[in-house]
Design a protein around this motif. Structure first.
Motif, PDB file in Angstrom:
ATOM      1  N   GLY A   4       0.762  -1.242   0.000  1.00 23.44           N
ATOM      2  CA  GLY A   4       0.000   0.000   0.000  1.00 23.44           C
ATOM      3  C   GLY A   4       0.795   1.296   0.000  1.00 23.44           C
ATOM      4  N   LEU A   5       2.122   1.218  -0.222  1.00 21.66           N
ATOM      5  CA  LEU A   5       2.907   2.451  -0.312  1.00 21.66           C
ATOM      6  C   LEU A   5       2.892   2.956  -1.753  1.00 21.66           C
ATOM      7  N   ASP A   6       2.573   4.227  -1.934  1.00 20.60           N
ATOM      8  CA  ASP A   6       2.583   4.798  -3.287  1.00 20.60           C
ATOM      9  C   ASP A   6       4.016   4.853  -3.819  1.00 20.60           C
ATOM     10  N   ILE A   7       4.189   4.378  -5.039  1.00 18.57           N
ATOM     11  CA  ILE A   7       5.513   4.432  -5.680  1.00 18.57           C
ATOM     12  C   ILE A   7       5.573   5.593  -6.658  1.00 18.57           C
ATOM     13  N   GLY A   8       4.632   5.606  -7.614  1.00 21.48           N
ATOM     14  CA  GLY A   8       4.638   6.663  -8.607  1.00 21.48           C
ATOM     15  C   GLY A   8       3.530   6.483  -9.613  1.00 21.48           C
ATOM     16  N   VAL A   9       3.703   7.143 -10.755  1.00 19.31           N
ATOM     17  CA  VAL A   9       2.677   7.120 -11.795  1.00 19.31           C
ATOM     18  C   VAL A   9       3.300   6.665 -13.115  1.00 19.31           C
ATOM     19  N   ILE A  10       2.551   5.909 -13.902  1.00 25.51           N
ATOM     20  CA  ILE A  10       3.045   5.418 -15.185  1.00 25.51           C
ATOM     21  C   ILE A  10       3.056   6.558 -16.205  1.00 25.51           C
ATOM     22  N   THR A  11       4.197   6.722 -16.867  1.00 27.51           N
ATOM     23  CA  THR A  11       4.335   7.781 -17.874  1.00 27.51           C
ATOM     24  C   THR A  11       4.462   7.241 -19.293  1.00 27.51           C
ATOM     25  N   GLU A  12       4.742   5.936 -19.413  1.00 30.55           N
ATOM     26  CA  GLU A  12       4.911   5.350 -20.758  1.00 30.55           C
ATOM     27  C   GLU A  12       4.705   3.836 -20.668  1.00 30.55           C
ATOM     28  N   VAL A  13       4.075   3.265 -21.664  1.00 28.16           N
ATOM     29  CA  VAL A  13       3.822   1.818 -21.714  1.00 28.16           C
ATOM     30  C   VAL A  13       4.426   1.261 -23.006  1.00 28.16           C
ATOM     31  N   GLY A  14       5.086   0.097 -22.885  1.00 22.62           N
ATOM     32  CA  GLY A  14       5.695  -0.529 -24.057  1.00 22.62           C
ATOM     33  C   GLY A  14       5.707  -2.039 -23.926  1.00 22.62           C
ATOM     34  N   ILE A  15       6.455  -2.689 -24.818  1.00 21.56           N
ATOM     35  CA  ILE A  15       6.557  -4.153 -24.836  1.00 21.56           C
ATOM     36  C   ILE A  15       8.025  -4.552 -24.730  1.00 21.56           C
ATOM     37  N   ASP A  16       8.305  -5.512 -23.857  1.00 15.39           N
ATOM     38  CA  ASP A  16       9.643  -6.087 -23.757  1.00 15.39           C
ATOM     39  C   ASP A  16       9.784  -7.101 -24.880  1.00 15.39           C
ATOM     40  N   GLU A  17      10.649  -6.810 -25.838  1.00 20.43           N
ATOM     41  CA  GLU A  17      10.786  -7.671 -27.019  1.00 20.43           C
ATOM     42  C   GLU A  17      11.325  -9.044 -26.655  1.00 20.43           C
ATOM     43  N   GLY A  18      12.049  -9.127 -25.531  1.00 19.85           N
ATOM     44  CA  GLY A  18      12.613 -10.420 -25.158  1.00 19.85           C
ATOM     45  C   GLY A  18      11.586 -11.346 -24.550  1.00 19.85           C
ATOM     46  N   THR A  19      10.738 -10.833 -23.677  1.00 19.20           N
ATOM     47  CA  THR A  19       9.757 -11.670 -22.971  1.00 19.20           C
ATOM     48  C   THR A  19       8.352 -11.526 -23.526  1.00 19.20           C
ATOM     49  N   ARG A  20       8.167 -10.550 -24.403  1.00 23.80           N
ATOM     50  CA  ARG A  20       6.858 -10.244 -24.989  1.00 23.80           C
ATOM     51  C   ARG A  20       5.829  -9.892 -23.915  1.00 23.80           C
ATOM     52  N   THR A  21       6.308  -9.384 -22.813  1.00 25.80           N
ATOM     53  CA  THR A  21       5.420  -8.886 -21.752  1.00 25.80           C
ATOM     54  C   THR A  21       5.413  -7.363 -21.799  1.00 25.80           C
ATOM     55  N   LEU A  22       4.462  -6.780 -21.095  1.00 18.50           N
ATOM     56  CA  LEU A  22       4.384  -5.325 -21.066  1.00 18.50           C
ATOM     57  C   LEU A  22       5.412  -4.757 -20.078  1.00 18.50           C
ATOM     58  N   ILE A  23       5.895  -3.585 -20.394  1.00 17.45           N
ATOM     59  CA  ILE A  23       6.758  -2.827 -19.476  1.00 17.45           C
ATOM     60  C   ILE A  23       6.236  -1.398 -19.415  1.00 17.45           C
ATOM     61  N   ALA A  24       6.531  -0.732 -18.306  1.00 18.84           N
ATOM     62  CA  ALA A  24       6.046   0.650 -18.148  1.00 18.84           C
ATOM     63  C   ALA A  24       7.099   1.485 -17.418  1.00 18.84           C
ATOM     64  N   THR A  25       7.228   2.702 -17.854  1.00 20.62           N
ATOM     65  CA  THR A  25       8.105   3.654 -17.157  1.00 20.62           C
ATOM     66  C   THR A  25       7.316   4.306 -16.029  1.00 20.62           C
ATOM     67  N   VAL A  26       7.909   4.341 -14.848  1.00 24.68           N
ATOM     68  CA  VAL A  26       7.227   4.876 -13.659  1.00 24.68           C
ATOM     69  C   VAL A  26       8.003   6.086 -13.135  1.00 24.68           C
ATOM     70  N   LYS A  27       7.288   7.178 -12.939  1.00 24.22           N
ATOM     71  CA  LYS A  27       7.873   8.377 -12.319  1.00 24.22           C
ATOM     72  C   LYS A  27       7.492   8.384 -10.838  1.00 24.22           C
ATOM     73  N   PRO A  28       8.460   8.189  -9.928  1.00 26.13           N
ATOM     74  CA  PRO A  28       8.137   8.161  -8.496  1.00 26.13           C
ATOM     75  C   PRO A  28       7.566   9.480  -7.996  1.00 26.13           C
ATOM     76  N   PHE A  29       6.732   9.374  -6.955  1.00 28.76           N
ATOM     77  CA  PHE A  29       6.172  10.571  -6.340  1.00 28.76           C
ATOM     78  C   PHE A  29       7.209  11.312  -5.488  1.00 28.76           C
ATOM     79  N   ALA A  30       8.155  10.595  -4.904  1.00 29.73           N
ATOM     80  CA  ALA A  30       9.167  11.215  -4.046  1.00 29.73           C
ATOM     81  C   ALA A  30      10.057  12.145  -4.864  1.00 29.73           C
ATOM     82  N   ASP A  31      10.342  13.317  -4.301  1.00 29.83           N
ATOM     83  CA  ASP A  31      11.227  14.293  -4.951  1.00 29.83           C
ATOM     84  C   ASP A  31      12.647  14.027  -4.471  1.00 29.83           C
ATOM     85  N   PHE A  32      13.383  13.195  -5.198  1.00 24.16           N
ATOM     86  CA  PHE A  32      14.682  12.717  -4.729  1.00 24.16           C
ATOM     87  C   PHE A  32      15.730  13.823  -4.605  1.00 24.16           C
ATOM     88  N   ASP A  33      15.559  14.915  -5.321  1.00 20.15           N
ATOM     89  CA  ASP A  33      16.538  16.009  -5.252  1.00 20.15           C
ATOM     90  C   ASP A  33      16.340  16.901  -4.033  1.00 20.15           C
TER      91      ASP A  33
END
Length: 282
Positions: A237-266
């Protein structure tokens, strides 16, 4: 000698001598003739230019005295204003610290209410090291405060990472964007499961990758990703972030997604270390 002779016989000397004699004799003669008023008038007439000069000089001196007094007063007033300004700055700074403390406590209590099974230890970020290969935070709490390796680190915004090293009065933590331990994750909107982990290529933009997603899953840009509590060191139940891009892993043929974390690391200054929580069981 010839020069002196010429001087004493010159018109200038003769005229000057005559004027001096007249100035000396005429007042005396007038005085003995009972014309003392004329003497006084003459003396007054001759003295007037000098009196005017002395008056102006006096006025000038008085003016300088007043000027320096005013300047001294202005310097003192300026010093007092600087002192007052510094005091006001300190008050504003103290008020800002109080505001930040209250905001932190408010968010802390909010998370505590949402996750009643969590036990926290708050800590300040006292150091940050960043290289081409790794980012690491030094926190102000250690083994003396009950901190152990692999404990999750969060902020009120979301997941930060986990503890990698512990000393008596400090510990070190790495963010979830580093290619270290993976995080069991899911998307609450659709119930989609996956794994969030760091990626070297994405870490420079403070992004991470969600992978091993079933190709038939319903995932979209804008979906919120949270920890699933399965197969990782993180509670559910801890928030990680939000999906900004969705694609396909050509090796496994599964979906992959880029996640932008909510935490401001800087700009992380205070964190909460989760020291204990109830394990999630499916």
């Amino acid at each position: 000698m010839n020069g002196l002779k010429k001087f004493f016989t010159s018109k200038f000397f003769i005229v000057s001598l005559a004027v001096a004699v007249l100035v000396s004799i005429v007042p005396s003669v007038l005085y003995f003739m009972g014309q003392g008023d004329y003497v006084k008038a003459t003396v007054q007439l001759l003295a007037t230019p000098f009196q005017w000069c002395f008056t102006k000089v006096g006025e000038g001196i008085d003016g300088y005295v007043v000027y320096f007094r005013r300047m001294s007063g202005l310097f003192e007033e300026n010093r007092e204003l600087k002192t007052e300004l510094e005091e006001n700055r300190e008050k504003v700074y103290d008020a800002e610290l109080v505001r930040e403390e209250n905001e932190f406590l408010r968010k802390y209590l909010g998370i505590k209410a949402e996750h009643s099974d969590f036990t926290f230890q708050d800590a300040s970020v006292i150091g940050r090291e960043s290289t081409n290969y790794r980012t690491e935070y030094t926190l102000s709490k250690g083994s003396m405060h009950g901190i152990e390796k692999n404990m999750p680190v969060i902020t009120s915004d979301g997941l930060v990472g986990y503890v990698t090293e512990v000393g008596p009065t400090y510990c070190r933590a790495v963010p979830v964007t580093e290619n270290a331990k993976s995080v069991g994750a899911y998307i609450e909107r659709s119930g989609t499961l996956g794994v969030v982990e760091g990626s070297y290529s994405l870490s420079f933009g403070h992004l991470c990758l969600m992978s091993y997603i079933d190709p038939e899953s319903d995932i979209r840009v804008g979906d919120v990703v949270t920890t699933s509590g399965v197969g990782s060191i993180y509670p559910r139940g801890l928030d990680i972030g939000v999906i900004t891009e969705v694609g396909i892993d050509e090796g496994t043929r599964t979906l992959i997604a880029t996640v932008k974390p909510f935490a401001d690391f800087d700009n992380i200054s205070r964190v909460m270390i989760v020291t204990s929580y109830e394990l999630y069981s499916e």
